[in-house]
Design an enzyme around this catalytic site. Structure first.
Site, PDB file in Angstrom:
ATOM      1  N   ILE A 185       4.833 -38.744 -26.786  1.00  0.00           N
ATOM      2  CA  ILE A 185       6.266 -38.911 -26.164  1.00  0.00           C
ATOM      3  C   ILE A 185       6.055 -41.005 -26.045  1.00  0.00           C
ATOM      4  O   ILE A 185       5.333 -41.522 -25.895  1.00  0.00           O
ATOM      5  CB  ILE A 185       5.506 -38.465 -24.688  1.00  0.00           C
ATOM      6  CG1 ILE A 185       5.494 -37.165 -24.550  1.00  0.00           C
ATOM      7  CG2 ILE A 185       7.227 -39.181 -24.221  1.00  0.00           C
ATOM      8  CD1 ILE A 185       6.140 -36.300 -25.496  1.00  0.00           C
ATOM      9  N   CYS A 186       7.206 -40.843 -26.401  1.00  0.00           N
ATOM     10  CA  CYS A 186       8.006 -42.647 -26.348  1.00  0.00           C
ATOM     11  C   CYS A 186       6.900 -43.471 -26.589  1.00  0.00           C
ATOM     12  O   CYS A 186       6.824 -43.056 -28.435  1.00  0.00           O
ATOM     13  CB  CYS A 186       7.664 -42.977 -24.779  1.00  0.00           C
ATOM     14  SG  CYS A 186       8.911 -44.400 -24.488  1.00  0.00           S
ATOM     15  N   THR A 187       5.866 -44.429 -26.219  1.00  0.00           N
ATOM     16  CA  THR A 187       5.531 -45.204 -26.962  1.00  0.00           C
ATOM     17  C   THR A 187       3.592 -44.823 -27.532  1.00  0.00           C
ATOM     18  O   THR A 187       2.664 -45.365 -28.032  1.00  0.00           O
ATOM     19  CB  THR A 187       5.118 -46.144 -26.309  1.00  0.00           C
ATOM     20  OG1 THR A 187       4.642 -46.154 -25.379  1.00  0.00           O
ATOM     21  CG2 THR A 187       6.666 -47.190 -26.421  1.00  0.00           C
TER      22      THR A 187
END
Length: 342
Positions: free
Chosen positions: A120-122
């Site tokens: 998720i994301c970074t």
């Protein structure tokens, strides 16, 4: 404040047919990266799915999120865990710093046995540090997509994607895109009908239109080194509505069209026409954000017509100007009679 862990009376073994989702968390983790996907799986259970969610940390110690909220975990990462889906949540720390070895190992160990692995994301930076993204397509938040490409030179980073699947590896864009990814995973497991029910309960799109570009700020690159080319870019920026055909721009510098094209290519890696289009596009987005109608924005930004602006929006953002404005115009303006339209 802490989020209690769900302790398994059977010591962690799930009955046959259930799907075990392990979310890797650590100090500084972004809370919504954890809560958003978990909520999707929990809602899916209401409609007949059987997801068992566990939170794992590298050592088994409870962690503190980026908001300072303490999160109780179910245990430590272990090669003996039976995991169907591993989710690695993101953090603001690791685009700025290198992922520590113990955290990379904490992703690598369960990834070796999981049926599928997602970030998720970074969280993509953790997967990259663990070597899981080597040679694969991937995405992350648009602000740090370039940094991911630097950290993982063998990856093919797709900065505009909401999420990317490469085999059994999945990566997603910023924060709420974790919900998009979780919905896609649920659809993969249970089909569109159940997933549609989940999306309706959560009041989210089952599949949002467009890519990350619709959320990103206009790119402000460095000014050209050449004084001659800087004169041209300043001219276009100051008056986007002007006649900026290749011939007219070349005439301003008293150079050939071929020479001007070469200047743009060498310094800005683009063509004069694409540069003009980009300036007009950035201005049109700003005008739509301010509440101008799409027709007004097209005229003020220098597009020959609304249709020509619409084509540029479709190419760059995969959505129409009207759809862009519905997402990003102010709430006050949207409520006013005769507000943004087209």
């Amino acid at each position: 404040m802490s989020i209690p862990a769900v302790r398994r009376p059977d010591g962690g073994r799930d009955r046959r047919g259930s799907h075990r989702v392990a979310i890797l968390v650590y100090d500084g983790v972004t809370l919504l990266d954890v809560a958003g996907p978990a909520e999707v799986f929990k809602e899916a259970n209401r409609f007949g799915a059987d997801y068992r969610i566990v939170l794992l940390s590298p050592t088994g110690a409870d962690v503190t999120s980026s908001l300072g909220i303490r999160m109780a975990v179910d245990g430590a990462v272990s090669p003996g865990h039976a995991i169907d889906t591993l989710l690695v949540a993101g953090s603001d720390h690791y685009p700025r710093a290198h992922v520590p070895a113990d955290l990379a190992d904490a992703a690598r160990i369960p990834a070796a046995v999981a049926g599928r692995v997602a970030s998720i994301c970074t969280g993509a930076f953790v997967l990259a540090a663990a070597g899981i993204l080597d040679g694969k397509r991937a995405t992350t938040h648009w602000r740090v997509a370039h940094e991911l490409a630097v950290r993982c030179p063998t990856c093919r980073v797709e900065p505009d994607a909401i999420y990317v699947r490469d085999g059994t590896t999945y990566t997603s864009a910023g924060v709420t895109a974790g919900i998009d990814l979780a919905l896609a995973l649920v659809e993969e497991d249970h089909g569109p009908d159940l997933t549609r029910d989940v999306a309706r309960v959560l009041v989210v799109y089952m599949q949002r239109a467009g890519g990350q570009s619709q959320f990103s700020a206009p790119l402000q690159g460095p000014p050209p080194r050449s004084p001659a080319l800087r004169r041209i870019t300043d001219l276009v920026t100051a008056d986007p509505r002007g006649d900026h055909s290749l011939a007219e721009l070349a005439k301003h510098l008293n150079v050939s069209t071929r020479h001007l094209t070469r200047l743009f290519h060498d310094e800005l890696s683009t063509t004069p026409a694409r540069y003009v289009e980009k300036i007009r596009f950035d201005l049109a987005r700003a005008l739509l954000d301010q509440g101008h109608t799409a027709t007004q924005a097209a005229t003020l930004a220098g597009f020959p017509s609304y249709e020509s602006m619409r084509r540029v929006f479709a190419h760059k953002l995969s959505i129409t100007p009207a759809a862009y404005q519905r997402r990003f115009s102010t709430a006050r303006r949207a409520r006013e009679p005769g507000g943004p339209h087209r």
